[in-house]
Design a protein around this motif. Sequence first.
Motif, PDB file in Angstrom:
ATOM      1  N   GLY A 268       0.808  -1.212   0.000  1.00 29.30           N
ATOM      2  CA  GLY A 268       0.000   0.000   0.000  1.00 29.30           C
ATOM      3  C   GLY A 268       0.842   1.263   0.000  1.00 29.30           C
ATOM      4  N   ILE A 269       1.921   1.299   0.793  1.00 25.03           N
ATOM      5  CA  ILE A 269       2.784   2.480   0.845  1.00 25.03           C
ATOM      6  C   ILE A 269       3.453   2.701  -0.507  1.00 25.03           C
ATOM      7  N   HIS A 270       3.964   1.621  -1.137  1.00 25.61           N
ATOM      8  CA  HIS A 270       4.608   1.738  -2.438  1.00 25.61           C
ATOM      9  C   HIS A 270       3.618   2.237  -3.502  1.00 25.61           C
TER      10      HIS A 270
ATOM     11  N   SER B 259      -2.901   3.961 -16.575  1.00 30.21           N
ATOM     12  CA  SER B 259      -1.982   3.339 -15.619  1.00 30.21           C
ATOM     13  C   SER B 259      -2.253   3.836 -14.206  1.00 30.21           C
ATOM     14  N   LEU B 260      -2.545   5.144 -14.086  1.00 29.35           N
ATOM     15  CA  LEU B 260      -2.844   5.700 -12.767  1.00 29.35           C
ATOM     16  C   LEU B 260      -4.110   5.094 -12.187  1.00 29.35           C
ATOM     17  N   ASN B 261      -5.128   4.905 -13.006  1.00 31.34           N
ATOM     18  CA  ASN B 261      -6.357   4.268 -12.525  1.00 31.34           C
ATOM     19  C   ASN B 261      -6.101   2.842 -12.045  1.00 31.34           C
ATOM     20  N   ASP B 262      -5.224   2.127 -12.800  1.00 28.85           N
ATOM     21  CA  ASP B 262      -4.883   0.764 -12.371  1.00 28.85           C
ATOM     22  C   ASP B 262      -4.173   0.781 -11.026  1.00 28.85           C
ATOM     23  N   GLU B 263      -3.245   1.733 -10.860  1.00 30.20           N
ATOM     24  CA  GLU B 263      -2.535   1.831  -9.587  1.00 30.20           C
ATOM     25  C   GLU B 263      -3.491   2.157  -8.444  1.00 30.20           C
ATOM     26  N   ILE B 264      -4.426   3.090  -8.715  1.00 36.72           N
ATOM     27  CA  ILE B 264      -5.394   3.450  -7.665  1.00 36.72           C
ATOM     28  C   ILE B 264      -6.259   2.256  -7.306  1.00 36.72           C
ATOM     29  N   LYS B 265      -6.695   1.502  -8.316  1.00 38.39           N
ATOM     30  CA  LYS B 265      -7.505   0.307  -8.044  1.00 38.39           C
ATOM     31  C   LYS B 265      -6.714  -0.711  -7.232  1.00 38.39           C
TER      32      LYS B 265
ATOM     33  N   VAL C 160      -4.263  -0.058  -5.170  1.00 39.35           N
ATOM     34  CA  VAL C 160      -4.146   0.456  -3.802  1.00 39.35           C
ATOM     35  C   VAL C 160      -5.435   0.211  -3.022  1.00 39.35           C
ATOM     36  N   LYS C 161      -6.580   0.449  -3.668  1.00 41.32           N
ATOM     37  CA  LYS C 161      -7.860   0.216  -2.984  1.00 41.32           C
ATOM     38  C   LYS C 161      -8.044  -1.260  -2.648  1.00 41.32           C
ATOM     39  N   ASP C 162      -7.683  -2.141  -3.609  1.00 44.55           N
ATOM     40  CA  ASP C 162      -7.804  -3.575  -3.330  1.00 44.55           C
ATOM     41  C   ASP C 162      -6.897  -3.985  -2.181  1.00 44.55           C
TER      42      ASP C 162
END
Length: 449
Positions: A167-169, A250-256, A258-260
């Motif tokens: 999560g931090i990364h 790519s940002l949306n994938d990263e946000i998803k 992080v949420k998961d």
Amino acid sequence: MPEIQGFLQKQGFLGGEYKGWHFRLEGQMLSYYEDANTVKPNGAMDILESILSYDKTTKNTDFELSCKGRSFVLKAGTHDERDEWIQAIKRQKLKLTASGNVDSLKLPVTPRGTSKEESLAKEVGELRKQCAQMKEKMQTAIKDREIALSEVEHLQKLLEVKMGDTGIHSLQMTQQWKKKCAKQEARIEKLTEENLGLSNKMKALNAAIADVTGEKVDYGKRIRRLSETNTTMSQQLSALEISKVENEASLNDEIKAVKDSRDDTEATLAKLMKKLEDFRSMTAWGFYTEEPYIKDPFWKLEVVSLTSKIDKEFTSKNDAHVEYVVVDDEGVVQGGGARTPKDGINSPIYLRHAANMKDLKDLFLCVQLKHKKNKGKYTKRSLIAWSFSPLQKLEAKPELCLQLYKKPFEFHNQEAAVLRSQALGQQMCVIRVSSFHGKSPRAERKERK
């Protein structure tokens, strides 16, 4: 002759590692040497000018002498050895203060009973009070610092548990992508403004040529160069638009992700909190091998009978006994257990339980028939058969007729088909359950006496 000498460990400068030295207390100086035979000390401290501090509430082995910005943080081998050093330093300070043999304290000798002697005695008393107050403030500050450090460490652990390394990364990557997108948007705006300016220049040049020649002709070399520049900028603008779309995806994938990761961490934390609550509720029960003096409700468990085949096989063994233990729905043993005495399978076992039976809904009482088995130099307890019952059933039935299962003892969310494959035919174990609410009979008899 030193007042006391021996081996102590001294902490290095600014909280470094501990190192062993030979310490000697001679006069008012506490000195340390390489070994017991060394004559020249490596360092020393005046005990009369220093403050002695240590923790009386714990059994640790360290103590500290501090004076004028210097400090000796010392550690003895045992708690008793530490107390011996502390008492020796106190005795020596008292002896030197009472006798007046102090190198650093040079006072004029005056007759007893004079006003000067009385004033000096008052000043010494005031200094001692101030030293005691400073010592108390220092100990309070040390405790406050330890409490603050422990709170910081606790908060860091909570943050690591809730978010985790993934999560931090992911959050760091998300922030980097946002910065990149902001830079690209600023560059797109700049290129758009430049393109608009070139278009305006081209229109003005076209109008000027038309005024001079009276007709539209080839713009010439400059106009072609401006057109090429416009084309190049349009291509760059298109590339930036494509890169922006890719970065947003790519940002949306990263946000998803992080949420998961956060959802998984919260789910794991919820499971851990539930297990913690279950464990706290389990402290309301416990086993006794004798009738307890308690006011809480409890059950009295007695093996009434075994079927003939298992009874003949079991009771003929050396040190045959019945062992009771409580497990959860995953087969994990919760707390301690209890077993009947040697050759006393019918001896009662007492189990205290919680007043709220809902707290025991996921707990099971497991009954194991065991005996002592000698194997060479070692002796172990071998299992003959086992059975189980939900704890809530103990309140509903005066007798439990339990199906016996063959070894090994395995209880982990088993299905009915798996349990039937382990069953020992029609071999049964009957346990009488006596439920007591309020005071035990033994406690009532004691009160009547």
